[in-house]
Every structure is written in structure tokens, then in C-alpha cells.
Design an enzyme around this catalytic site. Structure first.
Site, PDB file in Angstrom:
ATOM      1  N   CYS A 134       4.766  -2.570   2.943  1.00 46.10           N
ATOM      2  CA  CYS A 134       4.958  -3.770   2.120  1.00 46.10           C
ATOM      3  C   CYS A 134       3.828  -4.780   2.347  1.00 46.10           C
ATOM      4  CB  CYS A 134       6.269  -4.459   2.478  1.00 46.10           C
ATOM      5  SG  CYS A 134       7.744  -3.583   1.969  1.00 46.10           S
ATOM      6  N   GLU A 190       4.054  -7.969   2.942  1.00 45.64           N
ATOM      7  CA  GLU A 190       4.320  -8.898   4.047  1.00 45.64           C
ATOM      8  C   GLU A 190       3.901  -8.293   5.381  1.00 45.64           C
ATOM      9  OE1 GLU A 190       6.282  -7.953   1.609  1.00 45.64           O
ATOM     10  OE2 GLU A 190       7.819  -9.441   1.127  1.00 45.64           O
ATOM     11  N   CYS A 202      11.768  -7.577   2.009  1.00 42.54           N
ATOM     12  CA  CYS A 202      12.809  -6.579   2.300  1.00 42.54           C
ATOM     13  C   CYS A 202      13.315  -6.781   3.725  1.00 42.54           C
ATOM     14  CB  CYS A 202      12.246  -5.166   2.116  1.00 42.54           C
ATOM     15  SG  CYS A 202      11.192  -4.622   3.469  1.00 42.54           S
ATOM     16  N   ILE A 257       0.871  -1.177   0.000  1.00 40.55           N
ATOM     17  CA  ILE A 257       0.000   0.000   0.000  1.00 40.55           C
ATOM     18  C   ILE A 257       0.910   1.230   0.000  1.00 40.55           C
ATOM     19  CG2 ILE A 257      -1.853   1.224   1.202  1.00 40.55           C
ATOM     20  CD1 ILE A 257      -2.422  -1.496   2.682  1.00 40.55           C
ATOM     21  N   CYS A 313      10.773  -6.118   6.550  1.00 40.69           N
ATOM     22  CA  CYS A 313       9.770  -7.185   6.691  1.00 40.69           C
ATOM     23  C   CYS A 313      10.379  -8.438   7.319  1.00 40.69           C
ATOM     24  CB  CYS A 313       9.153  -7.510   5.333  1.00 40.69           C
ATOM     25  SG  CYS A 313       8.051  -6.208   4.751  1.00 40.69           S
TER      26      CYS A 313
HETATM   27  N1  THU Z   1       7.498  -4.325  -1.598  1.00 41.78           N
HETATM   28  C1  THU Z   1       6.762  -5.258  -0.945  1.00 41.78           C
HETATM   29  O1  THU Z   1       5.548  -5.101  -0.755  1.00 41.78           O
HETATM   30  N2  THU Z   1       7.384  -6.356  -0.477  1.00 41.78           N
HETATM   31  C2  THU Z   1       8.697  -6.624  -0.688  1.00 41.78           C
HETATM   32  O2  THU Z   1       9.166  -7.652  -0.238  1.00 41.78           O
HETATM   33  C3  THU Z   1       9.539  -5.717  -1.452  1.00 41.78           C
HETATM   34  C4  THU Z   1       8.921  -4.428  -1.826  1.00 41.78           C
HETATM   35  C5  THU Z   1       6.804  -3.155  -2.147  1.00 41.78           C
HETATM   36  C6  THU Z   1       7.133  -1.828  -1.523  1.00 41.78           C
HETATM   37  C7  THU Z   1       6.789  -0.881  -2.636  1.00 41.78           C
HETATM   38  O3  THU Z   1       5.384  -0.617  -2.596  1.00 41.78           O
HETATM   39  C8  THU Z   1       7.081  -1.658  -3.901  1.00 41.78           C
HETATM   40  O4  THU Z   1       7.121  -3.023  -3.513  1.00 41.78           O
HETATM   41  C9  THU Z   1       8.393  -1.290  -4.576  1.00 41.78           C
HETATM   42  O5  THU Z   1       9.438  -1.295  -3.666  1.00 41.78           O
END
Ligand code: THU
Length: 137
Positions: free
Chosen positions: A53, A55, A90, A43, A93
């Protein structure tokens, strides 16, 4: 709930992704010890830093519903129509998962889809994590 089913849940979660700035859409599905699945998506926010993220969305949803015992998370992410490989959680997370998971047994399933995925333990992704064991609590 097997890995493929959990990946399908992550795919469904990805449909709710709100990512107008990166266009990188992520879905996650968190499996609890009791067999429940909590879905999460990334979001984003116009101010950028409040973005969350997929996760962490799934973990926060689950914990706010009283769940703290987790077995696995499946993650699917990337740009629409492009093969950007597996989306690994990341660092932030990984740390959030570390708070609640038994790192040696908690499984992180990352995939392009249910037929192409890899599995790692959280301990492999965060081998010397900082956790409750480090604090006098
Ligand atoms: N993002 C995630 O939702 N999970 C991850 O493990 C890596 C990155 C999202 C954050 C952001 O909204 C987009 O991916 C680009 O970084």
C-alpha cells in the site's frame, strides 16, 4: 506544511502508483516531526500478495532513512476519473503507523483533493491498537 500542502504531496505521490491489476491508484505523504515529507504509492505485483500500500511505502521509506517521529499522513486514492470517496488506510497500514506514531496526536488526512478532505487521529481509526506498550521490551 499544512493539510492542503500535504494532500498535494499525496497527489504527486499517486502519479507513481503501480496498480495494473486493481487500477486503484493511491498516493500517500508522510510528514515527520522535523518537517520532511516522504511520499509513497501503492506497488502491486503479478503474484498479488507481495503488493504494498501507499501508506506503508511511505513509512518504510522514512524509517529506512532513519526517521521515526511522525506527525501526519495524507492519502489520496481511487480509480481515475471516478469519485470513489476518501481512501482510508487499510488495517495493516493502521497497524504499521501505530508502531511509530503517537496515536492520539497523529493525524490521518484522507481526501478527494485539497478542497474536500477529512481528518482523524490514528487513535480514532485504531482505538485499541496493539503496540510496544503491550510487550516486555
Ligand atoms: N491500497 C492502498 O495503497 N492504500 C489503502 O489505504 C487501501 C488500498 C491499495 C492496495 C492495492 O494496490 C489497491 O489499493 C487496491 O486495494
Amino acid at each position: 506544511m499544512d493539510d492542503r500542502e500535504l494532500l498535494r504531496e499525496a497527489e504527486k505521490a499517486r502519479e507513481s502508483s503501480y496498480a495494473p491489476y486493481s487500477n486503484y491508484h493511491v498516493g500517500a505523504a508522510l510528514l515527520t516531526a522535523s518537517g520532511k515529507v516522504y511520499r509513497g504509492c501503492n506497488i502491486e505485483n503479478a503474484a498479488y500478495t507481495p503488493s504494498n500500500c501507499a501508506e506503508r511505502t511511505a513509512v518504510f521509506k522514512a524509517v529506512s532513512e532513519g526517521e521515526r517521529d511522525f506527525k501526519a499522513i495524507a492519502v489520496i486514492g481511487g480509480y481515475d476519473g471516478e469519485d470513489t470517496g476518501c481512501a482510508y488506510p487499510c488495517g495493516v497500514c493502521r497497524q504499521v503507523l501505530y508502531e511509530f506514531a503517537d496515536a492520539g496526536n497523529f493525524r490521518v488526512i484522507t481526501g478527494r483533493g485539497e478542497d474536500d478532505y477529512s481528518v482523524h487521529t490514528l487513535k480514532e481509526l485504531l482505538p485499541f491498537g496493539f503496540g510496544t506498550k503491550n510487550l516486555k521490551i
